[in-house]
Design a protein around this motif. Structure first.
Motif, PDB file in Angstrom:
ATOM      1  N   PRO A  77       1.300   5.593  -1.521  1.00 38.80           N
ATOM      2  CA  PRO A  77       2.318   5.585  -0.458  1.00 38.80           C
ATOM      3  C   PRO A  77       1.733   4.809   0.729  1.00 38.80           C
ATOM      4  O   PRO A  77       0.558   4.978   1.070  1.00 38.80           O
ATOM      5  CB  PRO A  77       2.497   7.066  -0.119  1.00 38.80           C
ATOM      6  CG  PRO A  77       1.890   7.825  -1.262  1.00 38.80           C
ATOM      7  CD  PRO A  77       0.789   6.953  -1.780  1.00 38.80           C
ATOM      8  N   LEU A  78       2.533   3.938   1.350  1.00 37.44           N
ATOM      9  CA  LEU A  78       2.040   3.072   2.423  1.00 37.44           C
ATOM     10  C   LEU A  78       2.636   3.478   3.774  1.00 37.44           C
ATOM     11  O   LEU A  78       3.804   3.856   3.872  1.00 37.44           O
ATOM     12  CB  LEU A  78       2.407   1.611   2.128  1.00 37.44           C
ATOM     13  CG  LEU A  78       1.845   1.002   0.840  1.00 37.44           C
ATOM     14  CD1 LEU A  78       2.392  -0.419   0.654  1.00 37.44           C
ATOM     15  CD2 LEU A  78       0.318   0.982   0.862  1.00 37.44           C
ATOM     16  N   THR A  79       1.800   3.351   4.812  1.00 37.31           N
ATOM     17  CA  THR A  79       2.247   3.538   6.195  1.00 37.31           C
ATOM     18  C   THR A  79       1.818   2.314   7.006  1.00 37.31           C
ATOM     19  O   THR A  79       0.633   1.962   7.036  1.00 37.31           O
ATOM     20  CB  THR A  79       1.639   4.802   6.826  1.00 37.31           C
ATOM     21  OG1 THR A  79       2.007   5.941   6.046  1.00 37.31           O
ATOM     22  CG2 THR A  79       2.158   4.983   8.250  1.00 37.31           C
ATOM     23  N   PHE A  80       2.785   1.670   7.638  1.00 42.90           N
ATOM     24  CA  PHE A  80       2.530   0.471   8.445  1.00 42.90           C
ATOM     25  C   PHE A  80       2.823   0.817   9.903  1.00 42.90           C
ATOM     26  O   PHE A  80       3.968   1.126  10.255  1.00 42.90           O
ATOM     27  CB  PHE A  80       3.421  -0.670   7.953  1.00 42.90           C
ATOM     28  CG  PHE A  80       3.219  -1.985   8.654  1.00 42.90           C
ATOM     29  CD1 PHE A  80       1.955  -2.422   9.029  1.00 42.90           C
ATOM     30  CD2 PHE A  80       4.306  -2.811   8.919  1.00 42.90           C
ATOM     31  CE1 PHE A  80       1.769  -3.647   9.666  1.00 42.90           C
ATOM     32  CE2 PHE A  80       4.131  -4.037   9.547  1.00 42.90           C
ATOM     33  CZ  PHE A  80       2.860  -4.452   9.927  1.00 42.90           C
ATOM     34  N   LYS A  81       1.779   0.794  10.741  1.00 44.69           N
ATOM     35  CA  LYS A  81       1.920   1.138  12.157  1.00 44.69           C
ATOM     36  C   LYS A  81       1.814  -0.135  12.994  1.00 44.69           C
ATOM     37  O   LYS A  81       0.827  -0.878  12.886  1.00 44.69           O
ATOM     38  CB  LYS A  81       0.832   2.127  12.588  1.00 44.69           C
ATOM     39  CG  LYS A  81       0.850   3.445  11.833  1.00 44.69           C
ATOM     40  CD  LYS A  81      -0.261   4.375  12.322  1.00 44.69           C
ATOM     41  CE  LYS A  81      -0.268   5.701  11.582  1.00 44.69           C
ATOM     42  NZ  LYS A  81      -1.348   6.599  12.095  1.00 44.69           N
ATOM     43  N   THR A  82       2.799  -0.383  13.815  1.00 50.39           N
ATOM     44  CA  THR A  82       2.829  -1.618  14.607  1.00 50.39           C
ATOM     45  C   THR A  82       2.828  -1.322  16.099  1.00 50.39           C
ATOM     46  O   THR A  82       3.341  -0.306  16.559  1.00 50.39           O
ATOM     47  CB  THR A  82       4.087  -2.441  14.266  1.00 50.39           C
ATOM     48  OG1 THR A  82       5.243  -1.683  14.603  1.00 50.39           O
ATOM     49  CG2 THR A  82       4.125  -2.794  12.786  1.00 50.39           C
ATOM     50  N   ASP A  83       2.218  -2.265  16.842  1.00 51.63           N
ATOM     51  CA  ASP A  83       2.235  -2.233  18.309  1.00 51.63           C
ATOM     52  C   ASP A  83       1.797  -3.612  18.780  1.00 51.63           C
ATOM     53  O   ASP A  83       1.587  -4.520  17.972  1.00 51.63           O
ATOM     54  CB  ASP A  83       1.320  -1.129  18.852  1.00 51.63           C
ATOM     55  CG  ASP A  83       1.853  -0.552  20.166  1.00 51.63           C
ATOM     56  OD1 ASP A  83       2.277  -1.362  21.023  1.00 51.63           O
ATOM     57  OD2 ASP A  83       1.857   0.683  20.327  1.00 51.63           O
ATOM     58  N   GLY A 114      -3.911  -9.436   1.054  1.00 52.75           N
ATOM     59  CA  GLY A 114      -2.707  -9.182   1.830  1.00 52.75           C
ATOM     60  C   GLY A 114      -2.494 -10.244   2.891  1.00 52.75           C
ATOM     61  O   GLY A 114      -3.399 -11.039   3.197  1.00 52.75           O
ATOM     62  N   GLN A 115      -1.300 -10.261   3.430  1.00 59.65           N
ATOM     63  CA  GLN A 115      -0.969 -11.158   4.536  1.00 59.65           C
ATOM     64  C   GLN A 115      -0.135 -10.391   5.554  1.00 59.65           C
ATOM     65  O   GLN A 115       0.647  -9.511   5.179  1.00 59.65           O
ATOM     66  CB  GLN A 115      -0.180 -12.384   4.046  1.00 59.65           C
ATOM     67  CG  GLN A 115      -0.975 -13.342   3.183  1.00 59.65           C
ATOM     68  CD  GLN A 115      -0.136 -14.522   2.733  1.00 59.65           C
ATOM     69  OE1 GLN A 115       1.085 -14.434   2.618  1.00 59.65           O
ATOM     70  NE2 GLN A 115      -0.783 -15.650   2.474  1.00 59.65           N
ATOM     71  N   ILE A 116      -0.322 -10.728   6.825  1.00 57.27           N
ATOM     72  CA  ILE A 116       0.514 -10.148   7.857  1.00 57.27           C
ATOM     73  C   ILE A 116       1.093 -11.273   8.709  1.00 57.27           C
ATOM     74  O   ILE A 116       0.388 -12.207   9.090  1.00 57.27           O
ATOM     75  CB  ILE A 116      -0.253  -9.140   8.731  1.00 57.27           C
ATOM     76  CG1 ILE A 116       0.704  -8.465   9.720  1.00 57.27           C
ATOM     77  CG2 ILE A 116      -1.444  -9.772   9.425  1.00 57.27           C
ATOM     78  CD1 ILE A 116       0.114  -7.247  10.394  1.00 57.27           C
ATOM     79  N   SER A 117       2.389 -11.187   8.911  1.00 57.35           N
ATOM     80  CA  SER A 117       3.087 -12.170   9.735  1.00 57.35           C
ATOM     81  C   SER A 117       3.475 -11.505  11.056  1.00 57.35           C
ATOM     82  O   SER A 117       4.244 -10.540  11.067  1.00 57.35           O
ATOM     83  CB  SER A 117       4.336 -12.676   8.997  1.00 57.35           C
ATOM     84  OG  SER A 117       5.084 -13.559   9.811  1.00 57.35           O
ATOM     85  N   ILE A 118       2.905 -12.019  12.157  1.00 54.95           N
ATOM     86  CA  ILE A 118       3.164 -11.451  13.481  1.00 54.95           C
ATOM     87  C   ILE A 118       4.257 -12.267  14.162  1.00 54.95           C
ATOM     88  O   ILE A 118       4.101 -13.472  14.387  1.00 54.95           O
ATOM     89  CB  ILE A 118       1.893 -11.453  14.350  1.00 54.95           C
ATOM     90  CG1 ILE A 118       0.742 -10.738  13.623  1.00 54.95           C
ATOM     91  CG2 ILE A 118       2.169 -10.817  15.705  1.00 54.95           C
ATOM     92  CD1 ILE A 118       0.956  -9.274  13.408  1.00 54.95           C
ATOM     93  N   VAL A 122       9.350  -8.704  15.073  1.00 57.57           N
ATOM     94  CA  VAL A 122       9.102  -8.135  13.747  1.00 57.57           C
ATOM     95  C   VAL A 122       7.735  -8.553  13.233  1.00 57.57           C
ATOM     96  O   VAL A 122       7.397  -9.735  13.237  1.00 57.57           O
ATOM     97  CB  VAL A 122      10.191  -8.579  12.738  1.00 57.57           C
ATOM     98  CG1 VAL A 122       9.912  -7.979  11.362  1.00 57.57           C
ATOM     99  CG2 VAL A 122      11.573  -8.177  13.225  1.00 57.57           C
ATOM    100  N   ASP A 123       6.944  -7.567  12.813  1.00 53.98           N
ATOM    101  CA  ASP A 123       5.690  -7.819  12.104  1.00 53.98           C
ATOM    102  C   ASP A 123       5.907  -7.425  10.648  1.00 53.98           C
ATOM    103  O   ASP A 123       6.428  -6.336  10.363  1.00 53.98           O
ATOM    104  CB  ASP A 123       4.535  -7.001  12.685  1.00 53.98           C
ATOM    105  CG  ASP A 123       4.188  -7.424  14.107  1.00 53.98           C
ATOM    106  OD1 ASP A 123       4.716  -8.468  14.569  1.00 53.98           O
ATOM    107  OD2 ASP A 123       3.407  -6.707  14.756  1.00 53.98           O
TER     108      ASP A 123
END
Length: 215
Positions: A77-83, A114-118, A122-123
């Motif tokens: 299970p995944l949790t993505f926290k953004t700020d 993995g990759q993250i688009s900032i 939206v992230d």
């Protein structure tokens, strides 16, 4: 006739046994993951410390599987926290991570990319397909392929998702019967039935002939 009938019954039992043997003899497959926690994804150093964060919780599941084939099961299970990640953090960033994967007590390391688009509002975090991981046991082998997944984080908050993988199983002791084998057995049964009908017809003609001579 009795012999042919018994032989037909024996072949029918063998056919049914081969067809249903894989369903009777199932291999239990127990899957466990160690989990992972990644922080500071895409952060240029001037944003809030630790953000963005991706957490994959440890998980376990089991499956009874027969023969050869594949199934999809949960890894984490995944949790993505953004700020706020800093004014210079925009764009696409690539990262590497790993976690332990245990199948039936055998542990190997699953290496992933993995990759993250900032973006401004939206992230988005992506987990990409990884190099397959192989497990070999006495009666079967398993190849694990991570399935790609993505989570969008809108503004500040926590967002959920699931990381899954496809498990391809090859069973050494209980192979699925080949269509050719089943066809041959079916032809054998058909041949016995044909011989039985021919013998009955011949006997009937002989009885008619004997009856005619006695008149």
């Amino acid at each position: 006739m009795r012999f042919l009938t018994k032989a037909g019954l024996v072949l029918a039992v063998v056919l049914a046994s081969i067809a249903f043997a894989p369903a009777i003899k199932a291999d239990p497959i127990v899957i466990q993951t160690g989990g992972f926690s990644l922080s500071g994804l895409g952060n240029d150093g001037s944003g809030l410390a630790g953000f963005d964060v991706l957490i994959g919780s440890a998980a376990s599941s089991s499956r009874n599987f027969s023969g050869t084939g594949s199934f999809v099961a949960l890894l984490n299970p995944l949790t993505f926290k953004t700020d706020f990640t800093g004014p210079g953090s925009g764009g696409l960033h690539t990262f590497n991570f790993s976690q332990d994967l245990t199948i039936n007590g055998v542990t190997k390391t699953l290496n992933m990319v993995g990759q993250i688009s900032i973006g401004h509002l939206v992230d988005t975090v992506h987990i990409l397909p990884s190099t397959p991981l192989s497990f070999n046991f006495n009666t079967f082998s398993v190849i694990v392929n991570v399935l790609p997944t993505s989570i969008d984080g809108i503004g500040t908050g926590e967002f959920g998702g699931f990381l899954k993988a496809e498990f391809t199983v090859t069973n050494a002791n209980n192979p699925v019967p080949e269509p050719a084998t089943l066809s041959l057995l079916g032809l054998g049964l058909a041949g016995i039935a044909a011989k039985l009908r021919k013998r009955r017809k011949t006997r009937a003609l002989q009885e008619q002939s004997a009856a005619g001579k006695s008149i």
